[in-house]
Design a protein around this motif. Structure first.
Motif, short mmCIF file in Angstrom:
data_model
loop_
_atom_site.label_atom_id
_atom_site.label_comp_id
_atom_site.label_asym_id
_atom_site.label_seq_id
_atom_site.Cartn_x
_atom_site.Cartn_y
_atom_site.Cartn_z
N ALA A 230 0.81 -1.22 0.00
CA ALA A 230 0.00 0.00 0.00
C ALA A 230 0.84 1.27 0.00
CB ALA A 230 -0.93 0.00 1.21
N SER A 231 2.12 1.16 0.26
CA SER A 231 2.98 2.35 0.30
C SER A 231 4.38 1.97 -0.16
CB SER A 231 3.05 2.93 1.72
OG SER A 231 3.71 2.03 2.60
N SER A 232 5.15 2.98 -0.52
CA SER A 232 6.52 2.73 -1.00
C SER A 232 7.40 2.21 0.13
CB SER A 232 7.11 4.01 -1.58
OG SER A 232 7.13 5.05 -0.62
N GLU A 233 7.17 2.66 1.37
CA GLU A 233 8.00 2.18 2.48
C GLU A 233 7.73 0.71 2.77
OE1 GLU A 233 7.18 4.57 5.89
OE2 GLU A 233 5.03 4.14 5.87
N LEU A 234 6.47 0.29 2.68
CA LEU A 234 6.15 -1.12 2.85
C LEU A 234 6.72 -1.96 1.71
CD1 LEU A 234 2.48 -1.40 4.20
CD2 LEU A 234 4.59 -2.12 5.33
N ALA A 235 6.64 -1.44 0.50
CA ALA A 235 7.17 -2.16 -0.66
C ALA A 235 8.67 -2.39 -0.49
CB ALA A 235 6.90 -1.39 -1.94
N LYS B 106 21.10 -0.27 7.91
CA LYS B 106 21.17 1.18 7.68
C LYS B 106 19.82 1.73 7.25
CE LYS B 106 23.70 4.65 4.99
NZ LYS B 106 24.78 4.87 3.97
N TRP B 107 19.14 1.02 6.33
CA TRP B 107 17.84 1.50 5.85
C TRP B 107 16.80 1.48 6.97
CZ3 TRP B 107 13.04 -0.90 5.66
CH2 TRP B 107 12.05 -0.18 4.96
N LEU B 108 16.75 0.39 7.74
CA LEU B 108 15.73 0.27 8.77
C LEU B 108 15.95 1.27 9.89
CD1 LEU B 108 13.20 -1.24 9.66
CD2 LEU B 108 14.69 -2.88 10.85
N LYS B 109 17.19 1.52 10.26
CA LYS B 109 17.47 2.52 11.29
C LYS B 109 16.92 3.89 10.88
CE LYS B 109 21.47 2.64 13.41
NZ LYS B 109 22.95 2.59 13.67
N ALA B 110 17.16 4.27 9.65
CA ALA B 110 16.66 5.56 9.16
C ALA B 110 15.14 5.57 9.13
CB ALA B 110 17.23 5.84 7.77
N GLN B 111 14.54 4.44 8.75
CA GLN B 111 13.09 4.36 8.67
C GLN B 111 12.45 4.50 10.05
OE1 GLN B 111 11.12 4.13 5.90
NE2 GLN B 111 9.42 4.38 7.34
N ILE B 112 13.03 3.84 11.04
CA ILE B 112 12.49 3.91 12.40
C ILE B 112 12.65 5.31 12.97
CG2 ILE B 112 12.81 3.07 14.76
CD1 ILE B 112 13.53 0.34 13.57
N GLU B 113 13.79 5.93 12.72
CA GLU B 113 13.99 7.31 13.19
C GLU B 113 12.97 8.26 12.58
OE1 GLU B 113 17.98 8.35 12.29
OE2 GLU B 113 18.87 6.96 13.76
N ARG B 114 12.59 7.99 11.34
CA ARG B 114 11.67 8.88 10.63
C ARG B 114 10.20 8.61 10.99
NH1 ARG B 114 13.89 8.26 6.22
NH2 ARG B 114 12.73 6.47 5.45
#
Length: 219
Positions: A32-37, A91-99
């Motif tokens: 449903a979203s680019s972050e989930l994809a 690296k990607w997940l850390k940034a995602q969680i911070e955001r």
């Protein structure tokens, strides 16, 4: 191997046990979203690579007829690729969680919660990050916004990586006799009680599912 990879990461039907990679890739295509994809696609790659480890170790699928030398070389290449993948995913997940915070069940669903947890579980090169996420998940368990089973696996991972006794008996090793056994456990007399509280089967049944060569599976 290339054809198997293309099909799995396109979400197409593939042979066992590569189906989990294909399942996450299919979810990425319809997310449903680019972050989930991106989350699902990263986990598809993660699961595909880890299944390759097992294929090389146990000589099934593409590795069935490899010589010892060829298998060792294949395993070395896969391990190198896996290290790079784990670091990029962390690296990607850390940034995602911070955001945006954790991929909670209430907001994103159970599959997203599990997908994010898998990436954290495999972030062993960043134990501080694993510990930070563990604290986050501890606050979400009672709200049913994360899986208690996944929380238990991560709790044990952090404990073992910190040279402390684990609580739920999920992390193990091979003995010299070829038997899989859990690493040190706190209060072992109440182990099965704790395992049941987070949805895990009795320890004896869990341990019996592993062999020395099968201990490096996706969890």
């Amino acid at each position: 191997m290339d054809e198997l990879r293309r099909n799995a990461l396109a979400g197409k039907p593939v042979e066992a046990p590569y189906q989990e990679a294909s399942r996450f890739a299919a979810m990425a295509a319809s997310a449903a979203s680019s972050e989930l994809a991106e989350l699902y696609m990263r986990v598809a790659e993660d699961q595909f690579t880890r299944t390759h480890f097992t294929a090389a170790l146990q000589r099934f699928s593409w590795a069935a007829d490899l010589s010892d030398q060829a298998r060792d070389y294949a395993y070395y290449i896969i391990a190198s690729d896996g290290c790079d993948l784990d670091e990029a995913n962390t690296k990607w997940l850390k940034a995602q969680i911070e955001r945006s915070g954790w991929f909670t069940i209430g907001k994103y669903g159970e599959d997203a919660d599990t997908a994010a947890w898998l990436l954290v579980q495999h972030a062993d090169r960043d134990p501080a990050f694993q510990n930070d996420v563990l604290r986050v998940l501890a606050s979400l368990v009672d709200r049913k916004d994360t899986s208690p089973t996944n929380y238990a696996y991560l709790y044990d991972r952090v404990a073992v990586n910190s040279a402390r006794p684990q609580r739920y008996g999920t992390q193990g090793r091979c003995t010299t006799s070829g038997i899989w056994e859990p690493r040190p456990i706190e209060d072992p007399g109440r182990l099965d009680e704790r395992r049941a509280s987070v949805g895990l089967e009795p320890q004896a049944k869990y341990s019996a599912r592993f062999t020395c060569r099968a201990a490096a599976l996706t969890r």
